[in-house]
Design a protein around this motif. Structure first.
Motif, PDB file in Angstrom:
ATOM      1  N   GLN A   1     -67.446 -11.478   1.147  1.00  0.00           N
ATOM      2  CA  GLN A   1     -67.073 -12.399   0.067  1.00  0.00           C
ATOM      3  C   GLN A   1     -67.180 -13.868   0.475  1.00  0.00           C
ATOM      4  O   GLN A   1     -67.381 -14.728  -0.386  1.00  0.00           O
ATOM      5  N   HIS A   2     -67.060 -14.161   1.769  1.00  0.00           N
ATOM      6  CA  HIS A   2     -67.126 -15.567   2.170  1.00  0.00           C
ATOM      7  C   HIS A   2     -68.476 -16.187   1.788  1.00  0.00           C
ATOM      8  O   HIS A   2     -68.568 -17.380   1.517  1.00  0.00           O
ATOM      9  N   LYS A   3     -69.519 -15.347   1.746  1.00  0.00           N
ATOM     10  CA  LYS A   3     -70.844 -15.859   1.376  1.00  0.00           C
ATOM     11  C   LYS A   3     -70.858 -16.315  -0.081  1.00  0.00           C
ATOM     12  O   LYS A   3     -71.566 -17.265  -0.437  1.00  0.00           O
ATOM     13  N   ILE A   4     -70.091 -15.636  -0.910  1.00  0.00           N
ATOM     14  CA  ILE A   4     -70.002 -16.032  -2.322  1.00  0.00           C
ATOM     15  C   ILE A   4     -69.216 -17.330  -2.450  1.00  0.00           C
ATOM     16  O   ILE A   4     -69.645 -18.279  -3.109  1.00  0.00           O
ATOM     17  N   TRP A   5     -68.045 -17.363  -1.778  1.00  0.00           N
ATOM     18  CA  TRP A   5     -67.165 -18.525  -1.960  1.00  0.00           C
ATOM     19  C   TRP A   5     -67.675 -19.754  -1.218  1.00  0.00           C
ATOM     20  O   TRP A   5     -67.178 -20.860  -1.441  1.00  0.00           O
ATOM     21  N   GLN A   6     -68.669 -19.580  -0.365  1.00  0.00           N
ATOM     22  CA  GLN A   6     -69.348 -20.748   0.208  1.00  0.00           C
ATOM     23  C   GLN A   6     -70.177 -21.462  -0.856  1.00  0.00           C
ATOM     24  O   GLN A   6     -70.402 -22.665  -0.788  1.00  0.00           O
ATOM     25  N   GLN A   7     -70.658 -20.681  -1.818  1.00  0.00           N
ATOM     26  CA  GLN A   7     -71.516 -21.251  -2.861  1.00  0.00           C
ATOM     27  C   GLN A   7     -70.758 -21.578  -4.142  1.00  0.00           C
ATOM     28  O   GLN A   7     -71.211 -22.411  -4.928  1.00  0.00           O
TER      29      GLN A   7
ATOM     30  N   ARG B   1     -60.013 -12.870  -5.307  1.00  0.00           N
ATOM     31  CA  ARG B   1     -60.301 -13.889  -6.319  1.00  0.00           C
ATOM     32  C   ARG B   1     -61.369 -13.336  -7.251  1.00  0.00           C
ATOM     33  O   ARG B   1     -62.362 -12.788  -6.796  1.00  0.00           O
ATOM     34  N   ASN B   2     -61.191 -13.489  -8.544  1.00  0.00           N
ATOM     35  CA  ASN B   2     -62.211 -12.987  -9.464  1.00  0.00           C
ATOM     36  C   ASN B   2     -63.089 -14.121  -9.976  1.00  0.00           C
ATOM     37  O   ASN B   2     -62.913 -15.289  -9.620  1.00  0.00           O
ATOM     38  N   SER B   3     -64.034 -13.783 -10.821  1.00  0.00           N
ATOM     39  CA  SER B   3     -65.018 -14.772 -11.268  1.00  0.00           C
ATOM     40  C   SER B   3     -64.469 -15.705 -12.339  1.00  0.00           C
ATOM     41  O   SER B   3     -65.181 -16.595 -12.819  1.00  0.00           O
ATOM     42  N   HIS B   4     -63.189 -15.515 -12.719  1.00  0.00           N
ATOM     43  CA  HIS B   4     -62.540 -16.414 -13.676  1.00  0.00           C
ATOM     44  C   HIS B   4     -61.577 -17.363 -12.969  1.00  0.00           C
ATOM     45  O   HIS B   4     -60.820 -18.081 -13.631  1.00  0.00           O
ATOM     46  N   GLY B   5     -61.582 -17.327 -11.625  1.00  0.00           N
ATOM     47  CA  GLY B   5     -60.707 -18.217 -10.879  1.00  0.00           C
ATOM     48  C   GLY B   5     -59.295 -17.704 -10.703  1.00  0.00           C
ATOM     49  O   GLY B   5     -58.422 -18.433 -10.218  1.00  0.00           O
ATOM     50  N   GLU B   6     -59.042 -16.445 -11.068  1.00  0.00           N
ATOM     51  CA  GLU B   6     -57.704 -15.863 -10.907  1.00  0.00           C
ATOM     52  C   GLU B   6     -57.595 -15.225  -9.518  1.00  0.00           C
ATOM     53  O   GLU B   6     -58.590 -14.754  -8.966  1.00  0.00           O
ATOM     54  N   THR B   7     -56.372 -15.183  -8.982  1.00  0.00           N
ATOM     55  CA  THR B   7     -56.153 -14.642  -7.645  1.00  0.00           C
ATOM     56  C   THR B   7     -54.991 -13.654  -7.657  1.00  0.00           C
ATOM     57  O   THR B   7     -53.971 -13.887  -8.331  1.00  0.00           O
ATOM     58  N   VAL B   8     -55.151 -12.562  -6.925  1.00  0.00           N
ATOM     59  CA  VAL B   8     -54.056 -11.616  -6.715  1.00  0.00           C
ATOM     60  C   VAL B   8     -54.033 -11.284  -5.223  1.00  0.00           C
ATOM     61  O   VAL B   8     -55.078 -11.251  -4.568  1.00  0.00           O
ATOM     62  N   ARG B   9     -52.842 -11.087  -4.688  1.00  0.00           N
ATOM     63  CA  ARG B   9     -52.670 -10.805  -3.264  1.00  0.00           C
ATOM     64  C   ARG B   9     -51.907  -9.509  -3.076  1.00  0.00           C
ATOM     65  O   ARG B   9     -51.034  -9.181  -3.882  1.00  0.00           O
ATOM     66  N   MET B  10     -52.225  -8.804  -1.983  1.00  0.00           N
ATOM     67  CA  MET B  10     -51.501  -7.566  -1.683  1.00  0.00           C
ATOM     68  C   MET B  10     -51.426  -7.360  -0.180  1.00  0.00           C
ATOM     69  O   MET B  10     -52.397  -7.615   0.548  1.00  0.00           O
ATOM     70  N   THR B  11     -50.280  -6.912   0.280  1.00  0.00           N
ATOM     71  CA  THR B  11     -50.110  -6.587   1.695  1.00  0.00           C
ATOM     72  C   THR B  11     -50.982  -5.388   2.050  1.00  0.00           C
ATOM     73  O   THR B  11     -51.065  -4.416   1.281  1.00  0.00           O
ATOM     74  N   VAL B  12     -51.639  -5.452   3.209  1.00  0.00           N
ATOM     75  CA  VAL B  12     -52.448  -4.322   3.671  1.00  0.00           C
ATOM     76  C   VAL B  12     -52.106  -4.007   5.126  1.00  0.00           C
ATOM     77  O   VAL B  12     -51.715  -4.895   5.900  1.00  0.00           O
TER      78      VAL B  12
ATOM     79  N   ASP C   1     -63.127 -23.196  -9.367  1.00  0.00           N
ATOM     80  CA  ASP C   1     -64.006 -23.583 -10.472  1.00  0.00           C
ATOM     81  C   ASP C   1     -64.989 -22.453 -10.788  1.00  0.00           C
ATOM     82  O   ASP C   1     -66.113 -22.695 -11.217  1.00  0.00           O
ATOM     83  N   ALA C   2     -64.541 -21.220 -10.549  1.00  0.00           N
ATOM     84  CA  ALA C   2     -65.432 -20.068 -10.708  1.00  0.00           C
ATOM     85  C   ALA C   2     -65.595 -19.674 -12.175  1.00  0.00           C
ATOM     86  O   ALA C   2     -64.662 -19.789 -12.967  1.00  0.00           O
ATOM     87  N   THR C   3     -66.793 -19.223 -12.496  1.00  0.00           N
ATOM     88  CA  THR C   3     -67.070 -18.607 -13.794  1.00  0.00           C
ATOM     89  C   THR C   3     -67.901 -17.364 -13.516  1.00  0.00           C
ATOM     90  O   THR C   3     -68.566 -17.265 -12.474  1.00  0.00           O
ATOM     91  N   PRO C   4     -67.916 -16.394 -14.429  1.00  0.00           N
ATOM     92  CA  PRO C   4     -68.736 -15.203 -14.215  1.00  0.00           C
ATOM     93  C   PRO C   4     -70.215 -15.545 -13.980  1.00  0.00           C
ATOM     94  O   PRO C   4     -70.878 -14.919 -13.163  1.00  0.00           O
ATOM     95  N   GLU C   5     -70.702 -16.556 -14.672  1.00  0.00           N
ATOM     96  CA  GLU C   5     -72.110 -16.938 -14.530  1.00  0.00           C
ATOM     97  C   GLU C   5     -72.383 -17.485 -13.134  1.00  0.00           C
ATOM     98  O   GLU C   5     -73.383 -17.134 -12.494  1.00  0.00           O
TER      99      GLU C   5
END
Length: 496
Positions: free
Chosen positions: A374-380, A260-271, A385-389
């Motif tokens: 990353q979970h620490k970021i998405w907890q906050q 997930r990026n800071s603009h709220g967009e998501t991309v997924r990939m098999t790993v 509703d993400a923005t770069p700021e």
């Protein structure tokens, strides 16, 4: 071969204007790699219902390009090793060269004896160019044999990588796709379009996965745009969406990496997950095979599939790879051939994915994971509703209160920072990249043919070379001096 591939023009030789052919055919390459045709199903002799467990081994090979030839010419470090045998461990140059080509001996021998060997190969663009520069047709001929001869298609899988072995988290974001495309084009120039269209897995240098939301997003986006289906990741570089570590069973099946990026967009990939451990020792002694013999099947979305133990190691570096791997690689395949493996078989990554998905597994049922921390970021920050700021503010707050938190990514050399202490390399690296994009981005947008011009090709080469990880991995001194010289030449080409 599809019609699209058949209609493409033949690539020029591996050198173009006296330089490695790493740009100019972006549209043609995109046509080749962006397809959904099965790669392994038409060729594999394996049947999923007969497999208890599997193992997949990859060999990573790299030699950096350095300005240390006659009159400062760009040469492979392998060539330098041959020319200066008294320095350090340069006496290993001959063995290293043999290691680069020896799978072209091992695979035909095993196949000729009725075995079903498997190996995945990851060679940096620097190394492939260096072999061409040195005229090592013995090595390249061995590689062409197992890459281009259809008889060996079921056994060998090439993995894409960054052209000049750049670690992704500290690579300028606009250059990620340039590295990926440069490797694809050079590989096609060496081995042909048909070989390139079979390259569907990606192996990141140093197994380094970025964990900054924007970098990871752009990385996966570039990989998908370049036709890749899956990525190899180190187990401790990822986490479950709740921040916990992967479960034991989860390490042996495909996962879905969510970015997930800071603009709220998501991309997924098999790993596929490379499990932790002493990489070279594990692969050299074929430990993945022995571990797989102790594992069985598990279910994904109600479908029973074999576990797959996945490992990668330097293919030439260290005594165990030089000496023990040739000894221990062969017996495994004879044991499997003779029915002594208990239903454990060798697999390659794309083969495994195609087999289980053909059996009814839906990739939507793969466990979802994200880059570590990353979970620490998405907890906050609410990802919806993400923005770069907001993301930047959250990162700053966490860094101020949590000494364990970082946005440097993670790799198989997790005790080493690719950033701290290397400002004298990183600052020029970012400066050269910025100058490159300032000069060429608008021009390429207006006329894509610019990428076939010699000045663009030369500027791109220096830009990508400066990002080679070795200029940091090996510490301050000779290697950072090499970086400064490449920066100086790159500035000269760009008119700086």
């Amino acid at each position: 071969m599809t019609t699209a591939v058949a209609n493409l023009p033949t690539l020029p030789p591996t050198t173009h204007y006296g330089l490695p052919n790493i740009c100019g055919w972006e549209a043609e390459i995109s046509t080749v790699v962006n397809h959904s045709d099965p790669i392994w199903l038409p060729h594999t002799a394996l049947r999923l219902e007969h497999i208890t467990s599997g193992f997949a081994c990859a060999l990573h090979m790299h030699q950096p390009t350095i300005p240390a030839g006659w009159d400062g010419a760009l040469i492979s470090n392998l060539q330098y090793m041959f020319e200066h045998p008294g320095e350090g461990d340069n006496h290993n140059a001959g063995v290293f060269a043999w290691c680069y080509g020896r799978m072209g001996e091992f695979i035909p021998e095993l196949v000729g004896n009725g075995c079903q060997p498997r190996i995945m190969l990851d060679y940096s663009g620097n190394l492939l160019w260096g072999l061409v520069q040195m005229g090592r047709e013995d090595v390249l001929g061995n590689l062409r044999r197992i890459t281009c001869d259809p008889h060996y298609h079921p056994y060998v899988e090439w993995l894409g990588t960054m052209w000049s072995h750049a670690v992704v988290p500290s690579t300028p974001i606009p250059d990620l796709k340039l590295h990926i495309q440069a490797w694809q084009q050079y590989f096609a120039a060496l081995f042909g379009y048909e070989a390139l269209r079979r390259v569907k897995g990606f192996s990141p240098p140093e197994m380094h996965l970025p964990n900054h939301p924007d970098t990871l997003y752009e990385y996966l986006k570039a990989l998908k745009e370049c036709g890749y289906r899956w990525l190899l990741v180190q187990e401790h570089s990822v986490e479950r969406l709740d921040g916990s570590s992967l479960t034991q069973d989860q390490k042996y099946i495909p996962n879905t990496l969510v970015a997930r990026n800071s603009h709220g967009e998501t991309v997924r990939m098999t790993v596929l997950i490379k499990t932790q451990g002493s990489d070279t020792k594990l692969v050299a002694q074929m430990q993945p095979y022995h571990e797989a013999k102790g594992r069985g099947r598990q279910e994904i979305g109600g479908v029973s599939v074999p576990c797959c133990v996945t490992q990668i190691a330097d293919g030439e570096n260290g005594g165990v790879m030089m000496n023990e791997f040739p000894r221990d690689f062969h017996p495994v395949w004879y044991q499997i051939r003779d029915g002594h493996s208990g239903g454990t078989v060798g697999l390659n990554g794309t083969e495994y994915l195609e087999l289980i998905e053909a059996a009814g597994v839906n990739p939507a049922d793969y466990p979802e994971i994200q880059a570590v921390q990353q979970h620490k970021i998405w907890q906050q920050v609410d990802p919806q509703d993400a923005t770069p700021e907001k993301v930047q503010e959250a990162i700053a707050q966490i860094q101020a209160t949590d000494p364990q938190f970082h946005m440097d990514g993670a790799s198989w050399t997790n005790d080493l920072s690719w950033v701290a202490g290397y400002e004298n390399v990183l600052e020029p690296m970012n400066q050269l990249s910025a100058a490159f994009h300032q000069k060429y981005d608008l021009l390429v947008q207006q006329d894509p043919g610019i990428t076939r011009q010699p000045d663009y090709q030369q500027a791109l080469l220096y830009n990508l070379l400066l990002q080679t990880s070795c200029f940091r991995y090996w510490g301050q001194g000779t290697w950072t001096d090499h970086a400064r010289e490449i920066f100086r030449r790159g500035q000269g080409v760009l008119g700086g």
